[in-house]
Design an enzyme around this catalytic site. Structure first.
Site, PDB file in Angstrom:
ATOM      1  N   ASP A 338       0.849  -1.191   0.000  1.00  0.00           N
ATOM      2  CA  ASP A 338       0.000   0.000   0.000  1.00  0.00           C
ATOM      3  C   ASP A 338       0.883   1.238   0.000  1.00  0.00           C
ATOM      4  O   ASP A 338       1.923   1.267   0.668  1.00  0.00           O
ATOM      5  CB  ASP A 338      -0.899   0.019   1.231  1.00  0.00           C
ATOM      6  CG  ASP A 338      -2.199  -0.731   0.980  1.00  0.00           C
ATOM      7  OD1 ASP A 338      -2.603  -0.833  -0.181  1.00  0.00           O
ATOM      8  OD2 ASP A 338      -2.782  -1.233   1.952  1.00  0.00           O
ATOM      9  N   ASP A 556      -9.987  -5.671   2.811  1.00  0.00           N
ATOM     10  CA  ASP A 556      -8.720  -6.313   2.437  1.00  0.00           C
ATOM     11  C   ASP A 556      -8.746  -7.816   2.678  1.00  0.00           C
ATOM     12  O   ASP A 556      -7.850  -8.538   2.227  1.00  0.00           O
ATOM     13  CB  ASP A 556      -7.557  -5.718   3.253  1.00  0.00           C
ATOM     14  CG  ASP A 556      -7.238  -4.289   2.853  1.00  0.00           C
ATOM     15  OD1 ASP A 556      -7.355  -3.974   1.660  1.00  0.00           O
ATOM     16  OD2 ASP A 556      -6.875  -3.496   3.738  1.00  0.00           O
TER      17      ASP A 556
END
Length: 716
Positions: A338, A556
């Site tokens: 990320d 996620d």
């Protein structure tokens, strides 16, 4: 209203932040403490799980029986230096038992360190009384809520129970916050003393049983059953109770067992074949030969290597749900990272002051910093930091009225007591506030704003107005997602390891490209959705790659479950932690890089010690085989180039070395072979030179030294 503005300072508590103590890689104290555990493991019901050492234990038991029976049989050699003498048989028996004990000590030391960590975790797990609410309604006020609470022991809580936890109370079980926000002390779990904020309705809603609420009140829905809390699982894992052997470890165990069976057969047929030339050997000599033939070194250390690998992760505050995950981390070829919080700091920071023509850098910096004195956001503090870094003196106290940022004005600033004003904010809003119509200044300002926007940054225009009402634009503050220092070098190391890095971000492609180029990642996925992450992982896996990624949110969870190595943040939701096969207790996304390095260190350590074990077995053959058959085949004396003292001394020296080398290698097995980022071919070459050649040379030196010592003993 007149307010005195004070510059914010870093007023955190001084002193070092205490962290969980971790055991050193190896110490004499750990060795001594492991002896009782090593002796308990002599139980055949335990030993049979390690076929190599089980065979050594059978050999030790058989040799001991022969040593006890020898005086009664009455066929002991009259020469105490003979391989059939009573002293020789007892010496072989003792050193075979020590070989088994040393092997058990390697595993016991590794397990002992895990048990020490488990003890501290067990102390953090408390049985508390919980305030359980039946039929919880979010609209119920505090007074009515208290009237419906029922006291129940934490051990009696069931899945789905709703509990209320107030300041000073321990959270009775793992769960998700369904209402409220609070500061929570998680030092018992993470080892960090700084409290963290947990709140409902986001990715930071998960709480862990045994942690303590420091402020406010929260309502928690229990998500774990008694005995299955996060701390319970941590205790079981760090103790090694639920450690399962990895596929590679199982395959290596099968190979070692197969080699052991082959050598057992070889040793069993030696005497029938040798009888034709009157070269038969005694049982103790054959047992000694078998122990020196089979790969005892790696057989003794294999389990300890696996346990130590998981232990290294625990010392990095990462909990691996299985050894398979640790091993998979070492084979990862694609790393999904990320952008926010991993590659960048997550909070935009002031990176540049860009003044327009006719305005000095100092004037812009002072105006920008002064307007940020009352700004509590990280962006505001970074403006002050940048001004100080550039060497400008900023007043720490200004009298005036604070103009806070609002969604309508999209500006903030200060109205000073002398009538002057300063503003910073969106370009169009500041331009409208100033009313400046200078075309040249407007074009220059537009060019600066465009440059910053195309670089992926956020422009904040700064302007001021004098007490007389004259307004002017001073310039632009460049806010950017600052790439963490040192990441480019680490990504370069990963590239040399054959690992491809992919940055995932919700930013537009232009911004993503700029940050990816600065960070040095190999590729990026812009404007990413949870579905996009899943598709990227599947695509990489279909191409034969092993994928690792981090995440903390419920969205996620599918990607974490799909990834070969899914690292969930401890601050994340319960769904994310359940989906991943590792949990980072520090919630540091950049730790994924360290996890990969630890996984590779585990694989390299196992490979290096296997190479060393096989290589040092070859050297032992040169010591023991000539000693066994030199009497019947004098030509074999040429192989005794170490000039060992006697056949009995040569055989015993090989057995003694075989035992001592295990103790010598325990620290390396626990600490791990140092990993350096390099290509596979270079790692293999270094492994062969250091542990292959070293494994050949070390036994010759060691056996010769032991032989010299044994030769000083009367009778040998």
């Amino acid at each position: 209203m007149s307010t005195t503005l004070i510059s914010p300072t870093n007023s955190g508590a001084s002193g070092d932040t205490p962290t969980r103590k971790t055991a050193s890689a190896f110490s004499a104290g750990q060795l001594v403490a492991s002896i009782p555990g090593a002796l308990r493991k002599l139980d055949p019901r335990t030993m049979w799980r390690n076929p190599v050492m089980f065979v050594v234990e059978i050999g030790a038991a058989l040799t001991t029986v022969l040593a006890i029976a020898q005086p009664f049989v009455g066929d002991a050699s009259t020469s105490t230096a003979s391989p059939t003498s009573l002293a020789f048989i007892w010496a072989i028996a003792v050193w075979l038992w020590l070989t088994v004990v040393f092997a058990n000590m390697a595993e016991a030391v590794a397990e002992g360190r895990g048990k020490a960590q488990a003890k501290s975790l067990r102390e953090s797990r408390t049985s508390t009384m919980a305030n359980v609410v039946d039929g919880y309604d979010p609209k119920t006020d505090a007074a009515a809520l208290r009237s419906t609470m029922v006291q129940r022991a934490s051990a009696e809580l069931t899945l789905g129970d709703i509990v209320v936890v107030t300041a000073g109370e321990s959270i009775p079980g793992d769960g998700d916050i369904v209402w409220g926000i609070a500061s929570v002390d998680e030092s018992a779990i993470t080892g960090e003393s700084a409290p963290v904020v947990r709140e409902s309705g986001g990715d930071r809603s998960a709480v862990t049983g045994g942690t303590r609420v420091l402020s406010d009140r929260i309502v928690v829905q229990i998500t774990s059953k008694p005995g299955e809390t996060f701390v319970d699982r941590m205790i079981a894992l760090v103790e090694g109770a639920s450690r399962q052997k990895t596929p590679n470890e199982i395959a290596l165990n099968i190979l070692l067992a197969s080699l052991t069976i082959i050598f057992v057969v070889v040793v069993l047929i030696i005497n029938p074949i040798a009888s034709y030339s009157n070269a038969t050997q005694s049982v103790p000599v054959l047992v000694a030969l078998l122990v020196c033939l089979i790969p005892t070194t790696i057989g003794a250390l294999l389990s300890a290597i696996g346990i130590a690998g998981m232990d290294r992760l625990v010392q990095h505050n990462v909990l691996a749900m299985s050894g398979r995950a640790v091993e998979a981390a070492g084979d990862v070829t694609t790393l999904l990272l990320d952008k926010t919080g991993t590659i960048t700091y997550g909070n935009r920071r002031a990176a540049e002051f860009a003044p327009v023509s006719g305005v000095s850098l100092e004037r812009l910096a002072r105006a920008a910093a002064t307007s940020s004195l009352s700004d509590p956001t990280p962006e505001g503090k970074s403006v002050l930091d940048l001004a100080h870094e550039l060497g400008f003196t900023i007043p720490t106290e200004v009298t005036g009225e604070v103009v806070p940022f609002t969604a309508q004005t999209r500006m903030s600033g200060v109205d000073y007591a002398d009538g002057s004003q300063v503003r910073k904010g969106a370009g169009s809003q500041v331009a409208a506030w100033t009313g400046v119509t200078d075309v040249k200044i407007q074009h220059e300002l537009d060019a600066i704003v465009t440059r910053i926007s195309e670089a992926g940054g956020t422009p904040l225009v700064v302007a001021e107005r004098t007490a007389e009402g004259t307004a002017s634009v001073l310039g632009v503050i460049y806010l950017k997602d600052v790439v963490k220092t040192g990441l480019a070098e680490r990504f370069a190391d990963l590239r040399r390891m054959g690992i491809r890095t992919v940055m995932i971000t919700g930013d537009n492609p232009l911004t993503a490209k700029a940050i990816a180029a600065e960070a040095g990642v190999d590729d990026f996925l812009a404007e990413a959705t949870p579905e996009d992450k899943m598709e990227l992982i599947k695509k990489e896996q279909q191409g034969g790659n092993l994928v690792a990624m981090t995440g903390d949110g419920t969205n996620d969870a599918p990607a974490l479950a799909q990834a070969d190595v899914g690292v969930a943040m401890n601050t994340g939701t319960s769904a994310a932690k359940e989906a991943g096969n590792m949990v980072d207790l520090d919630s540091d996304p950049t730790k994924l890089i360290d996890i990969v390095a630890i996984g590779k260190q585990l694989l390299i350590t196992r490979g290096s010690l296997t190479t060393f074990s096989i290589a040092n077995d070859v050297a032992k053959y040169f010591a023991i085989i000539p000693a066994m058959f030199v009497a019947s085949y004098p030509g074999l004396a040429a192989l005794n180039f170490m000039q060992l003292h006697s056949p009995a001394s040569a055989i015993l020296s090989a057995v003694v070395f075989n035992a001592l080398i295990i103790i010598v290698l325990i620290p390396l097995a626990l600490r791990g072979v140092k990993y350096r980022a390099s290509s596979v071919s270079k790692i293999l070459s270094r492994n062969l030179w250091i542990y292959g050649v070293g494994g050949l040379i070390a036994p010759f030196i060691g056996i010769k030294i032991i032989d010299l010592v044994i030769s000083l003993i009367p009778g040998f």
